[in-house]
Design an enzyme around this catalytic site. Sequence first.
Site, mmCIF file in Angstrom:
data_model
loop_
_atom_site.group_PDB
_atom_site.id
_atom_site.type_symbol
_atom_site.label_atom_id
_atom_site.label_comp_id
_atom_site.label_asym_id
_atom_site.label_seq_id
_atom_site.Cartn_x
_atom_site.Cartn_y
_atom_site.Cartn_z
ATOM 1 N N HIS A 304 50.166 19.930 12.262
ATOM 2 C CA HIS A 304 50.578 21.093 11.480
ATOM 3 C C HIS A 304 51.421 20.700 10.276
ATOM 4 O O HIS A 304 51.475 21.410 9.282
ATOM 5 C CB HIS A 304 51.365 22.050 12.382
ATOM 6 N N CYS A 305 52.077 19.533 10.345
ATOM 7 C CA CYS A 305 53.115 19.253 9.335
ATOM 8 C C CYS A 305 52.610 18.550 8.082
ATOM 9 O O CYS A 305 52.623 19.133 6.992
ATOM 10 C CB CYS A 305 54.217 18.405 9.972
ATOM 11 N N ILE A 306 52.201 17.304 8.230
ATOM 12 C CA ILE A 306 52.024 16.461 7.041
ATOM 13 C C ILE A 306 50.883 16.933 6.133
ATOM 14 O O ILE A 306 51.024 16.893 4.916
ATOM 15 C CB ILE A 306 51.883 14.983 7.447
#
Length: 466
Positions: A304-306
């Site tokens: 979900h983040c990078i």
Amino acid sequence: MPQARRLPAVAVASPPFVGREAMGYNPTFDGAAAGRSSSDPQELPVKIAVIGLGYVGLPLAMVFAEAGIEVVGIEAVASRCDEINAGRSYIQDVPGESLAAMVAEGLLHATTDYAATEDCDADIICLPTPLNANREPDLTLVKDATVKLAGHLRRGQLVTLESTTYPGTTRDELAPILEAGSGLKAGVDFHVAFSPERVDPGRTDYTTKSTPKVIGGLTPACTARALEVYKPALDHVVPVSTPEVAEMTKLLENIFRSVNIALMNELAMLCDRMRIDVWEVIDAAATKPFGFMKFQPGPGLGGHCIPIDPFYLSWKAREFDFWTEFIELAGKVNENMPYFCVEKLHRALNTRGKSLNGAKVLVLGVAYKADIDDLRESPALKVIRLLRAQGADVRYHDAYCPQLPELEMSSVPLEGERPYAAYDVVAIVTAHSAVDYRVVAQEADLVVDFRNATAGLSSAGNVWKL
Ligand SMILES: NC(=O)c1ccc[n+]([C@@H]2O[C@H](COP(=O)([O-])OP(=O)(O)OC[C@H]3O[C@@H](n4cnc5c(N)ncnc54)[C@H](O)[C@@H]3O)[C@@H](O)[C@H]2O)c1
């Protein structure tokens, strides 16, 4: 239900936090001005609401519960509430036995009803912050939940946002919604802070509890209150001067990773052309004891983040007439990697006189990284789509991900004699540690290894690496 443990007496003026003067920390914080009496820290039973019990929220809820603080989870999916209330975990990093113990002790329960936040001292929002179809920030879930929270907000409560987002969200989006829905004033009647979650699914050396937690409040009093609330549950808290600093800190961490991974990916593509082993180069560079940090190339970014968060900042930067070129360039390089992988598979098959069209391809590992079951933004999904578009007959194996609903695929078993030999090529896309790569390299006719899982194994020239 047992009594929740009372909030340990964390005196607002006590000295355990680094840099508090630098952040404008107010040791003479007047609790009354923020809606509570100065004796409250010793008196207040702490009950926390965690909004959204996913990869971030459930481990965080557990950390508070394990510190003896009662937690109510507000979770939109009723079946998830049922699972938790029955003592069953659906998040790999949260052991079922630990969760069952907290539920049995009355320290954790879940509900879909936001009214349960009314008797809580703090509401912690852990909801997804995706990009929309135009790759712009989509705060709909956070805003909708904040509207619901506002209807139950009461004087003296703390509201913390943990979802990754652009600087200014807490002050300009969250606080006004809470004020409008409650008739109360942020920073005066209730506290507001931003504290980014840094969980890394699957990691065991640093956990939600042991990873230092950055916290920035709307006012010094908001920061002080957030520190009081978090400190009993977490090993280290790091106060910063504003929510914007905390919001930008999280983005910096993710952008740092994205840019460095992109650099390795670009070098990997150049090394491929120059016939140099990029993995050997990186390992050799990593022997330098200072000034170098090891990042690895791969088939693309996942999670979900990078792949997502950096674009929250590049979107916001435009408002300031600023172009974040490192972010855009890193995104371009990283998102190109699945195409490069498919092109490399095509070249490898060519050496056997085969084409991708009609080739039997086994994709080994589809989760976005090793030893977890998270498929979000996994580059394997893009690799499979691209292979299918070229006419390849694609199967996959991943013990962590038995189904790929969006591709209508199921993991194939690896049974019988020499299961890898049934494929024209085996593509190692995610290197789960339970797979025996020696067997893969020995049995498969052709292997393309995008993760260096076959490092150190001798092969009969049938193993290609990224
Ligand atoms: N997953 C990670 O590794 C990670 C790491 C650091 C930060 N973050 C950030 O944390 C935030 C949350 O991510 P996540 O991975 O936990 O998401 P997730 O999808 O795993 O969990 C979100 C949960 O919220 C629930 N939900 C959705 N809408 C709701 C609503 N209106 N009310 C109550 N519950 C609702 C969902 O059903 C789900 O259970 C994101 O901003 C993400 O960028 C994630």
